[in-house]
Scaffold this motif. Sequence first.
Motif, PDB file in Angstrom:
ATOM      1  N   ILE A  76      21.398  20.322 -41.646  1.00  0.00           N
ATOM      2  CA  ILE A  76      21.421  21.773 -41.856  1.00  0.00           C
ATOM      3  C   ILE A  76      21.849  22.061 -43.285  1.00  0.00           C
ATOM      4  O   ILE A  76      22.917  21.626 -43.722  1.00  0.00           O
ATOM      5  N   GLU A  77      21.018  22.779 -44.016  1.00  0.00           N
ATOM      6  CA  GLU A  77      21.317  23.098 -45.410  1.00  0.00           C
ATOM      7  C   GLU A  77      21.889  24.504 -45.577  1.00  0.00           C
ATOM      8  O   GLU A  77      22.473  24.814 -46.619  1.00  0.00           O
ATOM      9  N   ASP A  78      21.691  25.366 -44.566  1.00  0.00           N
ATOM     10  CA  ASP A  78      22.105  26.765 -44.672  1.00  0.00           C
ATOM     11  C   ASP A  78      22.984  27.085 -43.464  1.00  0.00           C
ATOM     12  O   ASP A  78      22.521  27.019 -42.309  1.00  0.00           O
ATOM     13  N   ALA A  79      24.231  27.441 -43.704  1.00  0.00           N
ATOM     14  CA  ALA A  79      25.166  27.692 -42.609  1.00  0.00           C
ATOM     15  C   ALA A  79      24.696  28.823 -41.693  1.00  0.00           C
ATOM     16  O   ALA A  79      25.031  28.843 -40.506  1.00  0.00           O
ATOM     17  N   ALA A  80      23.913  29.742 -42.199  1.00  0.00           N
ATOM     18  CA  ALA A  80      23.424  30.847 -41.370  1.00  0.00           C
ATOM     19  C   ALA A  80      22.464  30.359 -40.287  1.00  0.00           C
ATOM     20  O   ALA A  80      22.213  31.068 -39.309  1.00  0.00           O
ATOM     21  N   ARG A  81      21.926  29.157 -40.457  1.00  0.00           N
ATOM     22  CA  ARG A  81      20.972  28.643 -39.481  1.00  0.00           C
ATOM     23  C   ARG A  81      21.627  27.735 -38.422  1.00  0.00           C
ATOM     24  O   ARG A  81      20.923  27.151 -37.592  1.00  0.00           O
ATOM     25  N   ILE A  82      22.937  27.620 -38.456  1.00  0.00           N
ATOM     26  CA  ILE A  82      23.618  26.756 -37.481  1.00  0.00           C
ATOM     27  C   ILE A  82      23.295  27.161 -36.037  1.00  0.00           C
ATOM     28  O   ILE A  82      22.957  26.294 -35.218  1.00  0.00           O
ATOM     29  N   PRO A  83      23.363  28.434 -35.647  1.00  0.00           N
ATOM     30  CA  PRO A  83      23.027  28.778 -34.250  1.00  0.00           C
ATOM     31  C   PRO A  83      21.607  28.361 -33.863  1.00  0.00           C
ATOM     32  O   PRO A  83      21.371  27.885 -32.753  1.00  0.00           O
ATOM     33  N   GLU A  84      20.672  28.527 -34.788  1.00  0.00           N
ATOM     34  CA  GLU A  84      19.281  28.149 -34.517  1.00  0.00           C
ATOM     35  C   GLU A  84      19.167  26.646 -34.261  1.00  0.00           C
ATOM     36  O   GLU A  84      18.534  26.205 -33.290  1.00  0.00           O
ATOM     37  N   TYR A  85      19.783  25.861 -35.129  1.00  0.00           N
ATOM     38  CA  TYR A  85      19.705  24.406 -34.992  1.00  0.00           C
ATOM     39  C   TYR A  85      20.401  23.924 -33.725  1.00  0.00           C
ATOM     40  O   TYR A  85      19.904  23.029 -33.027  1.00  0.00           O
TER      41      TYR A  85
END
Length: 428
Positions: free
Chosen positions: A12-21
Amino acid sequence: MFAPLAKWATRIEDAARIPEYVARAWNVATSGRPGPVVIALPEDMLCDVVEAVDRPPLPRITQAPDRHAMQAMAALIKQADRPIAIVGGAGWTAAAGAAFASFAERIGLPVASAFRRQDALPAGSQVYAGNLGYGPNPKLVSRIKGADLILAVGARLGEATTDGYALITPDHPGQTLIHVHPDPNELGRVYRADVAICADMTSFTGAAALENIPPIRGGAAEAHAEWLDWSTPRPREGVTLDLGQCVAAMREAMPADTIICNGAGNFSSWWHRYWHYGPQPSQLAPTAGAMGYGVPAAVAGKLRAPERQVVALAGDGDFMMNGQELATAVQHNADILVLVIDNGAYGTIRMHQEREYPARLSGTNLHNPDFAALGRAYGCWAETVERTEEFAPALERALVEKGVRLLHLKTDVEFITPGTTISAIRDR
């Protein structure tokens, strides 16, 4: 590094995408053939403060069986003279196992279990023919080899179940293979399937129950009788501590729904052969041959099912891999029974050495501690058992106690499996 080992390895490169991942990772891990997902988190990202929308959980993806494939399966079973089913793999529930047992009993189809999947089918089923894996019943092996149709439900038909892909070969000439598996990537990957059915166990067993298949000539009653005879322990000559009789004493003293947990090693073969596994889940055991699994699995099993008896089985070398988890068991008040089967050796490897290079040993002898004293040091109740007649009274005392109880069973490495000895292997 993780890509060949996991179902999905990502970063994961973008913390905002953690829920998606995380939502996707959980879905990948639990769908099809369950397996691990590895997510790498760059260290600098861990300090980021972002606004993110949480993701709702994604349900596990399941698939109902194709209707035409089910009809093809039914037609092939009707035509078969010597069919047999093999059940295994992940995704079995008590309800799915009962549904498949009902289907098999109605048509008279004998059912074997894959390696360490002996709780997939209810133990009392009158069509159960025993387990495959290491040291199976020779009569069951002959039945598999002589089958004209094999219905593999959930099982991958891996190396242990198929005796190195020799019991059932990938092309299986002269046999029809119906392969049912929840992961489409598994179907046709190793085994050529005459009918491939992608479905989870619950959906398939429910659909199978609706198929109009009349009783067949499967020999289910005979196969079940052969298993009952094979799984009855008889006294063994010359053995100071007879593990077969220990299993018999456990069957008498412990409830049928006891959860049996074990790691890897020849010691487990006595329970695989003689213990009658109860309602699922009652067998927690690694199919990958991982040592050290039994004690931590028993801790998890007891915390998950506090109303059931839980037993951890461990060989001496096996126990030394993760025996420190006794501390975890005591810390969490896990009311478990631990049996350490001590023959002073890495028994499975010793057996292979004797088979290939008789009497030429390398690194398989063990200098062990007093496991009962070690258990007491962790805060467990513990006793040592060295003779067959000592086991049942010691077990009775252990079952009265609460908390973690450990029985140190000192056995002779000469009696390496339920069916052979070191001397016999050397002689061959």
